[in-house]
Design a protein around this motif. Structure first.
Motif, short mmCIF file in Angstrom:
data_model
loop_
_atom_site.label_atom_id
_atom_site.label_comp_id
_atom_site.label_asym_id
_atom_site.label_seq_id
_atom_site.Cartn_x
_atom_site.Cartn_y
_atom_site.Cartn_z
N PHE A 1 4.26 6.00 6.09
CA PHE A 1 5.60 5.62 5.33
C PHE A 1 6.15 4.40 5.46
CE2 PHE A 1 5.37 10.13 7.19
CZ PHE A 1 5.46 10.61 6.02
N ASN A 2 5.69 3.40 6.38
CA ASN A 2 6.00 2.32 6.51
C ASN A 2 4.92 1.01 6.29
OD1 ASN A 2 4.29 2.66 8.57
ND2 ASN A 2 5.15 1.41 9.97
N ILE A 3 3.97 1.79 5.37
CA ILE A 3 2.75 0.82 4.93
C ILE A 3 3.67 0.10 3.38
CG2 ILE A 3 0.69 0.42 3.96
CD1 ILE A 3 0.85 1.03 7.08
N GLY A 4 3.36 -1.17 3.02
CA GLY A 4 3.91 -1.68 1.59
C GLY A 4 3.79 -2.83 1.49
N TYR A 5 4.39 -3.55 0.58
CA TYR A 5 4.45 -4.84 0.47
C TYR A 5 5.86 -5.44 0.10
CZ TYR A 5 4.59 -3.21 -4.44
OH TYR A 5 5.07 -2.50 -5.51
N PHE A 6 5.86 -6.71 0.26
CA PHE A 6 7.19 -7.62 -0.13
C PHE A 6 6.99 -8.23 -1.72
CE2 PHE A 6 7.42 -7.32 4.08
CZ PHE A 6 8.60 -7.17 4.59
N GLU A 7 8.34 -8.13 -2.37
CA GLU A 7 8.15 -8.91 -3.78
C GLU A 7 9.51 -9.51 -3.69
OE1 GLU A 7 6.65 -6.98 -7.75
OE2 GLU A 7 8.46 -5.97 -6.91
N CYS A 8 9.45 -10.65 -4.44
CA CYS A 8 10.57 -11.55 -4.79
C CYS A 8 11.05 -11.66 -6.24
CB CYS A 8 10.38 -13.01 -4.00
SG CYS A 8 11.90 -13.92 -4.49
N ILE A 9 12.43 -11.39 -6.60
CA ILE A 9 12.81 -11.21 -8.01
C ILE A 9 13.80 -12.42 -8.23
CG2 ILE A 9 13.87 -10.12 -9.70
CD1 ILE A 9 12.60 -7.57 -8.44
N LYS A 10 13.72 -13.30 -9.00
CA LYS A 10 14.85 -14.41 -9.51
C LYS A 10 15.79 -13.55 -10.37
CE LYS A 10 15.60 -18.95 -11.00
NZ LYS A 10 15.09 -19.95 -11.13
#
Length: 139
Positions: free
Chosen positions: A62-71
């Motif tokens: 459940f706590n496995i994932g990735y980060f993303e940044c959006i302008k």
């Protein structure tokens, strides 16, 4: 000078299939501890006043994932120096699913980017200003 989004995307490129160990929000600051897939740890800190946090079980998967940044200015309209949105019902639902709706009505000078931690859905989302201090510590 390199763009804030590009700087973060380079750092976030190392976070694919990362394990969110914990996060803490207090006094307008979020601190995240992430275990990277190479078994390195990453401590991230941002100043933010706007936070979405889903009730996450802090255990795999459940706590496995990735980060993303959006302008934000790349995905939202700007009217009278505030973020706005135009679109039909489907567009509004897509914005809500991506948590872009957190920025609706906010002044562009104070808020520039949306950062998310996702897996099958967005678990954390917060809005930051590229001019505020932030911190990445790998250890």
């Amino acid at each position: 000078m390199e763009d804030f989004k590009n700087i973060l995307q380079k750092k976030f490129s190392k976070t694919g299939d990362s394990e969110l160990i914990n996060y803490h929000y207090e006094s307008g600051n979020i601190s995240l501890n992430v275990k990277l897939h190479e078994n390195d740890n990453l401590n991230i800190q941002f100043k933010t006043e706007i936070l979405y946090a889903k009730n996450i079980e802090i255990r795999p998967p459940f706590n496995i994932g990735y980060f993303e940044c959006i302008k934000l200015s790349d995905v939202l309209k700007v009217e009278n120096n505030h973020y706005s949105f135009s679109g039909d019902f489907v567009d509004i639902m897509k914005a809500q699913r991506k948590k872009i709706n957190l920025a609706f009505g906010l002044p562009i000078k104070n808020y520039t980017h949306l950062i998310t931690f996702c897996n099958s859905s967005i678990n954390l989302a917060f809005i930051v200003n590229e001019n505020d201090n932030y911190k990445f510590d790998f250890f």
